[in-house]
Design a protein around this motif. Sequence first.
Motif, mmCIF file in Angstrom:
data_model
loop_
_atom_site.group_PDB
_atom_site.id
_atom_site.type_symbol
_atom_site.label_atom_id
_atom_site.label_comp_id
_atom_site.label_asym_id
_atom_site.label_seq_id
_atom_site.Cartn_x
_atom_site.Cartn_y
_atom_site.Cartn_z
ATOM 1 N N LYS A 280 7.042 17.649 -28.561
ATOM 2 C CA LYS A 280 7.925 16.482 -28.739
ATOM 3 C C LYS A 280 7.498 15.329 -27.827
ATOM 4 O O LYS A 280 7.302 14.203 -28.286
ATOM 5 N N SER A 281 7.362 15.648 -26.530
ATOM 6 C CA SER A 281 6.970 14.595 -25.595
ATOM 7 C C SER A 281 5.595 14.064 -25.958
ATOM 8 O O SER A 281 5.335 12.863 -25.873
ATOM 9 N N THR A 282 4.711 14.973 -26.331
ATOM 10 C CA THR A 282 3.356 14.558 -26.680
ATOM 11 C C THR A 282 3.395 13.534 -27.808
ATOM 12 O O THR A 282 2.737 12.488 -27.738
ATOM 13 N N MET B 113 12.921 7.605 -25.769
ATOM 14 C CA MET B 113 13.642 8.233 -24.668
ATOM 15 C C MET B 113 13.294 9.717 -24.646
ATOM 16 O O MET B 113 13.533 10.425 -25.612
ATOM 17 N N ASP B 114 12.730 10.142 -23.522
ATOM 18 C CA ASP B 114 12.337 11.552 -23.411
ATOM 19 C C ASP B 114 13.380 12.296 -22.588
ATOM 20 O O ASP B 114 13.394 12.191 -21.368
ATOM 21 N N GLU B 115 14.236 13.027 -23.234
ATOM 22 C CA GLU B 115 15.325 13.764 -22.579
ATOM 23 C C GLU B 115 16.027 12.897 -21.528
ATOM 24 O O GLU B 115 16.075 13.260 -20.356
ATOM 25 N N PRO B 116 16.592 11.769 -21.941
ATOM 26 C CA PRO B 116 17.120 10.826 -20.946
ATOM 27 C C PRO B 116 18.333 11.349 -20.192
ATOM 28 O O PRO B 116 18.679 10.806 -19.153
HETATM 29 MG MG LIG Z 1 8.923 17.166 -23.002
#
Ligand SMILES: [Mg+2]
Lengths: 463, 273
Positions: B64-66, B193-196
């Motif tokens: 996901k982050s990638t 937004m990455d796991e904000p």
């Molecule tokens: Mg991640």
Amino acid sequence: MAYQFFAALVLLVSTAYVVGHRRALSVAAGRLHDLHSLPAYHGLFSAIGVFVPMLAVFVLGAPLVNWMAQSAALGNFDAAIQADPLQRSVILRDAVSLAKGQFGGDASPELQQAAADFKSVLANGNWAVLGLSIAAGLAALAAAFGTIKVPFRARKHVERFTKIVLGACAVVAVLTTIGIVFSVAFETYRFFFDPAIKGKPSVTSFLFGLEWNPQAAMRADQGAISTAYGFVPLLVGSLLITFIAICVAGPLGLFSAIFLSEYASQKVRAIAKPILEILAGIPTVVLGFFAALTVAPLIRGLGEAYGLNVASESALAAGLVMGMMIIPFISSLSDDVITAVPQSMRDGSYALGATKSETIRQVLLPAALPGIVSAFMLAISRAIGETMIVVMAAGLAANLTLNPLEAVTTITVQIKTILVGDQEFDSAKTLAAFALGFVLFFVTLLLNYIALRIVRKYREQYD
Amino acid sequence: MDMSAATRMEAERSAPVTAQGLPAKVVARDVNVFYGEKHALKHVDVDIPDRGVTAFIGPSGCGKSTFLRCINRMNDTIASCKVTGKITIDNRDIYDPSLDVVQLRARVGMVFQKPNPFPKSIFDNVAYGPKIHGLARTKSELEAIVTASLEKAGLWSEVKDRLGDSGTGLSGGQQQRLCIARAIAVNPDVILMDEPCSALDPIATAKVETLIDELRANYCIIIVTHSMQQAARVSQRTAFFHLGTLVEEGPTERIFSTPRDQRTQDYITGRTG
Ligand SMILES: [Mg+2]
Ligand SMILES: Nc1ncnc2c1ncn2[C@@H]1O[C@H](COP(=O)(O)OP(=O)(O)OP(=O)(O)O)[C@@H](O)[C@H]1O
């Protein structure tokens, strides 16, 4: 005596450790979980219990025995002789060397008696101290043996002892610093205010005098000519050379730190950083003759090519080489602090569309500022305190000038010049070195204070 | 932001549309990401609509982050990372060599998992982006941008009296909203937004979620989350990732009520994780 004592100490302390350890195991009787502290702590507790009283007996006893032996030796002489400090010390010295069998001349019967007394009191006393300390150790061991029970909190005691030892080390370090400052301050006071010292300057003529010439005081017939203890040329010399050095090392060190931490690949960094640090390991004597034999002629040659008049020993040569010397202090420390800025700061900046150089200028450098300033301060302190390079490359002439092409001298060089070779400890010239040291100390202190203020004002703290 | 306005208009003329008929903002075609030898993201195709919140869910390490970091090319900062395939924003290929990464990142803002305010004053944190992009010509323009961004991020009333204080002195939730304000200040089209909320308590989380809900009218928001409830609460569309592939994507209610893929079903009912 000392040998026997230390042998006994090592032996008893290690025995105590083993005994304590065993004892803990045996009182636990196989149920190790019930012990409040691990067996090793009981061992340490016993060892400490033996070590402290033994050492205490020795530390107190040995000087006491020595004093008693001296009194016994002196007892053979008249009270009048004993009262005279000079004769006393002569007698004692002779008696001691006679006792050791190193006395050259003919010894008077009194002296022989004194030596014999000294010897016997010393020997008996030493054996007594040794015996007493061993007895104390054994008694402590027995006490520790009795103390070790299942619920005994050996760990607490060991921790407390550790704390005391660490605290004592800190106290020693602090006291040493204070002691040095006070002894320098005391000699400085004598330099300015002791009526027995001749040819000394007043405080104002020292601090604000524009001429430095202590050499003239060396011979009495020259004394009146032009002895001058004006401090200003030395201060200016020190600051000039330090300034040149920082002009060289500041940008080079900081920029190479930025390159290493932000631009260089892992591989380049792994090679370049140690090489830079080697620079810090070059002895300053080597740098000094490099400055004197390579850099100074180079500068002179260059200067002549442009029609400038360059002295063969110049502030510029010394400053340049000193700058090289302090590059690693700046680059290595700055690199560490820049690298230590969290990656999340960089990510945050890049994600806003900042370029690399914007990120470095506006995020990384402000965040790393306190560390960078301390790196600079360390470098400046090193530069101001540096002596060897300046002796070799900048000369001894106390010219009051801001021209980097002329020869200058620094505070440290003058201290060294004054104190090298024979000198009496109560001449104005010698004491001048202490005054210089004292002022030097203040200059560095002042710089540190300024740096601290700068850091406080501009620091940007990340957590 | 003349440039982004122009591209926006151009985008509307020939706007691609998602399956549901919404105009697509971010379009990915056959995106693969490699970390050295490791194939971290495999053949991802997705259309992300303009205006609205898209949630990326999936087990840890699924990419996901990638994928999120592909959209503003933050992966460029990782030396071992290689991206293939095509990602367009408003029909413009963002991996086109002629494209300026700095401009791309100005249009695609990002908020990180851990709040990362700069160790500067609250004002300077928000003013940082506008300053480097030259968005304000005068001091009062800059102040207006900062005020507006803090207001949009719902932080203004809490910090208006201490704009000079350090951003790192705020609470975690306030810091995260400061980071959102910082991202908004450069006037982006897309916010990633990455796991904000993963470092925030429930109250701060609720505030950030409310904020996301308000922002969705004006921005294309993509949020990575591990909380199914959060995805259900804030997003209109959800994409489920599993082991580097995009398994399925669709309206959030549909994904949660009638997932088409067994893996999605297992994940949202808590059988895999
Ligand atoms: Mg991640
Ligand atoms: N910098 C990197 N170098 C090498 N491999 C990486 C790097 N970053 C991520 N990976 C790998 O790529 C895969 C996907 O990682 P990613 O961070 O995208 O997962 P994620 O879905 O965001 O997980 P999480 O929910 O735990 O954040 C993982 O297997 C991870 O190990």
